[in-house]
Design a protein around this motif. Structure first.
Motif, short mmCIF file in Angstrom:
data_model
loop_
_atom_site.label_atom_id
_atom_site.label_comp_id
_atom_site.label_asym_id
_atom_site.label_seq_id
_atom_site.Cartn_x
_atom_site.Cartn_y
_atom_site.Cartn_z
N ILE A 99 0.81 -1.21 0.00
CA ILE A 99 0.00 0.00 0.00
C ILE A 99 0.86 1.28 0.00
CG2 ILE A 99 -2.06 -1.06 0.97
CD1 ILE A 99 0.12 1.11 3.17
N THR A 100 2.17 1.13 0.07
CA THR A 100 3.05 2.30 -0.03
C THR A 100 2.99 2.83 -1.47
OG1 THR A 100 4.54 1.40 1.66
CG2 THR A 100 5.42 3.14 0.24
N PRO A 101 2.51 4.05 -1.67
CA PRO A 101 2.29 4.53 -3.04
C PRO A 101 3.61 4.81 -3.76
CG PRO A 101 1.86 6.29 -1.48
CD PRO A 101 2.11 5.06 -0.67
N GLN A 102 3.52 4.87 -5.08
CA GLN A 102 4.73 5.04 -5.88
C GLN A 102 5.44 6.35 -5.58
OE1 GLN A 102 4.47 3.56 -9.87
NE2 GLN A 102 5.98 5.02 -10.62
N GLY A 103 4.69 7.37 -5.18
CA GLY A 103 5.32 8.64 -4.84
C GLY A 103 6.31 8.51 -3.70
N ARG A 130 5.07 13.16 -4.35
CA ARG A 130 4.08 13.51 -5.37
C ARG A 130 3.16 12.33 -5.67
NH1 ARG A 130 9.10 15.21 -6.96
NH2 ARG A 130 9.41 17.47 -7.21
N HIS A 131 1.95 12.65 -6.09
CA HIS A 131 1.05 11.61 -6.59
C HIS A 131 1.54 11.17 -7.97
CE1 HIS A 131 -2.51 9.38 -7.71
NE2 HIS A 131 -2.59 10.11 -8.82
N VAL A 132 1.59 9.87 -8.21
CA VAL A 132 2.05 9.32 -9.48
C VAL A 132 0.91 8.51 -10.11
CG1 VAL A 132 3.75 7.87 -10.65
CG2 VAL A 132 4.43 9.20 -8.64
#
Length: 341
Positions: free
Chosen positions: A57-61, A284-286
């Motif tokens: 669940i760790t986002p790409q950002g 940042r959102h990716v």
């Protein structure tokens, strides 16, 4: 009623319609797949995995932020799974920088004590690991040590899932390891059947039976089927330490939007250990640009085998998405144990 056969028999008698329950723990998924538990469940009973894998669940950002820290010549220390998660420009293991796999935050501090270089611990995990990080920061580690906090709370994600309703869930099997530390009183506000279950196949079967009986009896409460390890209040000392060092903030999860109050950031008095501030890193959102459906798997609306990349372009040796990387990721678990839909 303690034997698995007896519980499985009782389950078959109780199931009278379609039921879908979600568990929120990668260890539950591993136990289910390893033991072949789905093969003994009634056809109308489905258990799906939710956002129970901290690496997944760790986002790409945040992965990209870790890569940026590596480019700034920091020594990066983190868990083995995380270094293989793909970012926009590769994974930590492939960037050719100084990246070290450690068993925990204390090992990262030991590295910092033996060098003049900056050491950054990429700190992921739920309420299970955050207290250990807090305890370490309370010991005043060296000035060249900092963390990138990627911690998450489970209850806000559950609240989001319930508010969306896209998975059409009848109830939840709560995360056993998280509840050992945090207890389960936070979950009592949710008007849905919930059971804390252990990790043996018999534990999981019992949890499912208790969930079905709650649904059939019109009850919506938290029951504890794991009293040998979990109590309502969890470990108050660990939670007090966590809140002394961290405070909740709004944060994005992979597969989810920004969920209010679901992340942990360092309080102002500990911000000298905040790598994001120390090195002026922006998370940042990716946007997703692959056919990977990890986001749907994490929301309980798809199985790993629904993905056209599963087992072909995406394998444990060459993962495309984080659910094929982590030992707690559904895709890797299904690939490892040849789990079928």
């Amino acid at each position: 009623m303690t034997g698995g056969k007896e519980i499985a028999s009782a389950l078959k008698k109780e199931v009278d319609r379609d039921y879908t329950f979600m568990h929120i723990c990668g260890t539950h998924e591993a136990s289910i797949a390893k033991s072949g538990l789905r093969s003994v469940l009634p056809e109308q009973l489905k258990i799906v995995m939710g956002p129970g894998c901290p690496v997944c669940i760790t986002p790409q950002g945040e992965i990209d932020a870790a890569l940026e820290l590596a480019e700034k010549d920091c020594i990066i220390a983190t868990y083995g799974d995380l270094i293989r998660v793909p970012g926009t420009k590769g994974a930590l293991e492939s960037v050719g920088k100084d990246v070290k796999v450690v068993q925990g935050v204390h090992k990262a501090v030991e590295i910092a004590e033996k060098t003049d270089r900056e050491v950054v611990f990429i700190s992921v995990g739920f309420e299970t690991t955050a207290p250990t990080v807090a305890a370490t920061l309370l010991t005043n580690p060296p000035e060249n040590f900092s963390i990138l906090s990627c911690h998450r709370f489970v209850p806000p994600a559950m609240e989001y899932l319930l508010s969306q309703g896209e998975a059409k869930l009848d109830g939840f099997m709560l995360p056993g390891h998280v509840c050992v530390v945090a207890g389960y009183k936070e979950y009592e506000r949710f008007p849905v059947p919930q059971v804390v279950a252990g990790f043996e196949p018999d534990d999981i079967l019992l949890g499912l039976l208790m969930l079905i009986r709650q649904v059939k009896e019109g009850r919506a409460e938290v029951e504890n089927a794991y009293p040998r390890a979990v109590c309502r209040d969890g470990n108050p000392k660990a939670m007090e330490m966590m809140y002394r060092v961290f405070e909740p903030h709004d944060v994005e999860w992979r597969g989810f939007p920004v969920i209010p109050g679901s992340g942990l950031k360092l309080r102002k008095e500990f911000e000298q250990y905040d790598a994001q501030k120390k090195f002026d890193i922006e998370i940042r959102h990716v946007e997703k640009h692959t056919a990977c459906i990890c986001d749907r798997v994490l929301r309980g609306i798809a199985d790993p085998t629904d993905c056209k990349l599963f087992g072909t372009a995406c394998t444990p040796r060459k993962p495309v998405g984080p659910c094929m990387v982590s030992h707690e990721g559904a895709c890797k678990i299904w690939a490892l144990y040849n789990q079928k839909k």
